[in-house]
Design an enzyme around this catalytic site. Structure first.
Site, mmCIF file in Angstrom:
data_model
loop_
_atom_site.group_PDB
_atom_site.id
_atom_site.type_symbol
_atom_site.label_atom_id
_atom_site.label_comp_id
_atom_site.label_asym_id
_atom_site.label_seq_id
_atom_site.Cartn_x
_atom_site.Cartn_y
_atom_site.Cartn_z
ATOM 1 N N ARG A 221 0.836 -1.200 0.000
ATOM 2 C CA ARG A 221 0.000 0.000 0.000
ATOM 3 C C ARG A 221 0.877 1.259 0.000
ATOM 4 O O ARG A 221 0.552 2.250 -0.655
ATOM 5 C CB ARG A 221 -0.928 -0.004 1.223
ATOM 6 C CG ARG A 221 -1.969 -1.110 1.169
ATOM 7 C CD ARG A 221 -3.091 -0.887 2.176
ATOM 8 N NE ARG A 221 -2.865 -1.536 3.445
ATOM 9 C CZ ARG A 221 -3.511 -2.634 3.869
ATOM 10 N NH1 ARG A 221 -4.426 -3.200 3.113
ATOM 11 N NH2 ARG A 221 -3.272 -3.137 5.043
ATOM 12 N N SER A 260 -17.542 -7.023 -4.148
ATOM 13 C CA SER A 260 -18.877 -7.602 -4.334
ATOM 14 C C SER A 260 -19.669 -7.607 -3.031
ATOM 15 O O SER A 260 -20.876 -7.782 -3.034
ATOM 16 C CB SER A 260 -18.759 -9.026 -4.883
ATOM 17 O OG SER A 260 -17.928 -9.791 -4.042
ATOM 18 N N CYS A 347 -2.828 -14.276 -3.242
ATOM 19 C CA CYS A 347 -2.527 -14.679 -1.869
ATOM 20 C C CYS A 347 -2.765 -16.174 -1.671
ATOM 21 O O CYS A 347 -2.821 -16.648 -0.544
ATOM 22 C CB CYS A 347 -3.337 -13.857 -0.877
ATOM 23 S SG CYS A 347 -5.107 -14.026 -1.093
HETATM 24 N N1 SAH Z 1 -7.299 -5.647 -0.977
HETATM 25 C C1 SAH Z 1 -7.857 -5.880 0.328
HETATM 26 C C2 SAH Z 1 -8.078 -7.349 0.660
HETATM 27 C C3 SAH Z 1 -8.917 -8.090 -0.337
HETATM 28 S S1 SAH Z 1 -9.716 -9.478 0.330
HETATM 29 C C4 SAH Z 1 -6.986 -5.190 1.392
HETATM 30 O O1 SAH Z 1 -5.938 -4.627 1.068
HETATM 31 O O2 SAH Z 1 -7.354 -5.221 2.552
HETATM 32 C C5 SAH Z 1 -10.712 -9.988 -1.002
HETATM 33 C C6 SAH Z 1 -12.014 -9.206 -1.190
HETATM 34 O O3 SAH Z 1 -12.549 -9.613 -2.445
HETATM 35 C C7 SAH Z 1 -13.109 -9.487 -0.166
HETATM 36 O O4 SAH Z 1 -13.477 -8.274 0.449
HETATM 37 C C8 SAH Z 1 -14.283 -10.040 -0.979
HETATM 38 O O5 SAH Z 1 -15.546 -9.554 -0.566
HETATM 39 C C9 SAH Z 1 -13.978 -9.541 -2.367
HETATM 40 N N2 SAH Z 1 -14.506 -10.355 -3.489
HETATM 41 C C10 SAH Z 1 -14.555 -11.692 -3.607
HETATM 42 N N3 SAH Z 1 -15.022 -12.043 -4.825
HETATM 43 C C11 SAH Z 1 -15.271 -10.888 -5.491
HETATM 44 C C12 SAH Z 1 -15.736 -10.585 -6.811
HETATM 45 N N4 SAH Z 1 -16.055 -11.542 -7.665
HETATM 46 N N5 SAH Z 1 -15.840 -9.293 -7.181
HETATM 47 C C13 SAH Z 1 -15.505 -8.298 -6.304
HETATM 48 N N6 SAH Z 1 -15.062 -8.534 -5.069
HETATM 49 C C14 SAH Z 1 -14.926 -9.812 -4.653
#
Ligand code: SAH
Length: 403
Positions: A221, A260, A347
């Site tokens: 970040r 989502s 991840c």
């Molecule tokens: N980038 C974030 C962590 C991501 S965790 C950080 O830095 O904290 C993954 C996220 O993807 C979750 O919040 C989940 O709700 C979302 N997610 C899962 N499938 C998805 C999809 N098809 N489209 C959009 N978001 C999705």
């Protein structure tokens, strides 16, 4: 229930089959069930501390026993006692490393204190959010040790933790029927706001994913903040909006966050408001990432973050996961403006660095654009990889320059 401390002479002994000590001699902390001599001692119960001997009767370690393919998680490669002192010592070493990394400071009080095998505590994760520690047990043994761990965390010199929240409902092997609970072991709710590099975040350990926040993206970040100036930023899979908040501080022209989950969007909006109350540069969208990208005009964004959830939780899902990464990256590469920067992550522990890179390479070739790798990213130093346990490396990322 807390199991009593044992003297090692009282411990049930598990003996390895001939030649199966090789990985233990190389300090790998897991013993698979197939390596154990049968029959197992009758006194064996899940979560109990056991002593491990080679076929010839040499003691090579003590650890937590569990039913399943990983049968023992080794805690120490000697026959030392596993008691309060053991946990005090290991937690003390974990804190010393975080202090050396300069992570515990007034403007940064969110970090990982214990990263399982990376801190020689297989099965245990502890994240610190200001005055609160969130503890996750991934093994029955750590579940039984939770009260000792909580006590030692609060008593640890140099760590200002007053509250310990235990959150293991989703991390304990469910067959173990341990009645995992999510609850405060010590203290109670004090504040949900923690600080990362001077930015404030609302951490929801009660309802959020994992321990409430993804501390593992902190360094990445920061890198994004550095690239954000004047750019139109799209943060896909934003969850709590971590990348978005850094993009705002970095001087992005606009920031769009997509997830989502409605809950994630609410968290993101709250975190933006917490740091930039009057700012109108941010907008969020509760939408599927793939659909959102399909509807995005070519050239609408100059910086895109792709940080999806683990597409492959197990090896069996690997092929589909790699196809998923390729599809997602292809769509972003197609849409990003010329001179754009793409932050892309995986991840999934089951996906290797090479496999991820190959999926991104395939996407690049398919897009036909000129693409270069600027940075190769990984997990931060408070998620250390035990060199004898390479499985501990899970986060992979690339920063790409797309012409
Ligand atoms: N980038 C974030 C962590 C991501 S965790 C950080 O830095 O904290 C993954 C996220 O993807 C979750 O919040 C989940 O709700 C979302 N997610 C899962 N499938 C998805 C999809 N098809 N489209 C959009 N978001 C999705």
């Amino acid at each position: 229930m807390t199991l009593p401390d044992h003297h090692t002479s009282d411990l049930p002994v598990l003996r390895l089959r001939r030649g199966k000590e090789e990985s233990v001699d190389r300090f790998h902390p897991w013993i698979f069930s197939g390596a154990l001599q049968l029959p197992l001692p009758e006194s064996l119960e899940e979560g109990i501390i056991v002593k491990i001997e080679t076929f010839d009767g040499r003691v090579i370690g003590v650890g937590h026993y569990q039913i399943g393919s990983i049968a023992v998680r080794i805690l120490d490669f000697s026959d030392r006692e596993i008691n309060d002192d053991f946990y005090r010592e290991r937690l003390g070493h974990a804190l010393k490393l975080r202090q050396a990394l300069g992570l515990a400071r007034p403007d940064n009080d969110a970090y990982r204190l214990v990263h399982g095998e990376g801190d020689f505590l297989s099965g245990l994760v502890v994240d610190i959010y200001g005055p609160t520690a969130v503890v996750q047990a991934h093994s029955p043994g750590m579940h039984y040790a939770r009260e000792i761990i909580a006590r030692q965390l609060v008593a640890l010199e140099g760590l200002d933790v007053r509250n310990v929240y235990y959150k293991s409902e989703t991390t304990l092997p469910y067959k173990a029927r341990l009645d995992p609970q999510n609850d405060y072991l010590i203290g109670g709710f004090e504040t949900a706001v923690a600080t990362e590099n001077g930015l404030k975040f609302n951490i929801d350990w009660l309802r959020g994913q994992k321990t409430g926040f993804f501390v593992d993206q902190r360094d990445n970040r920061s890198l994004l903040e550095h690239y954000a100036r004047g750019r139109r930023v799209l943060n896909m899979f934003c969850y709590t909006g971590g990348f978005s908040v850094y993009a705002m501080r970095g001087g992005a022209e606009l920031v769009h966050s997509v997830d989502s989950s409605e809950k994630a969007i609410t968290l993101t909006d709250a975190n933006i408001r917490l740091n930039f109350p009057e700012d109108t540069r941010h907008k969020s969208f509760a939408q599927d990432a793939f659909k959102f990208l399909d509807q995005t005009e070519q050239g609408a964004y100059d910086l895109i973050v792709l940080d999806p959830p683990a597409f492959a939780k197990h090896r069996s899902a690997l092929r589909n996961a790699l196809r998923g990464y390729q599809r997602l990256n292809f769509r972003a590469m197609e849409r990003i403006a010329p001179g754009g920067i793409l932050f892309t992550f995986s991840c999934s522990q089951a996906v290797s660095r090479e496999q991820f890179r190959l999926a991104v390479f395939s996407a690049a070739a398919q897009s036909g654009r000129k693409i270069r790798i600027l940075h190769q990213l990984t997990q931060p130093a408070d998620h250390p990889v035990n060199i004898y346990h390479p499985e501990g490396e899970y986060l992979k990322g690339l920063i790409l320059y797309v012409e």
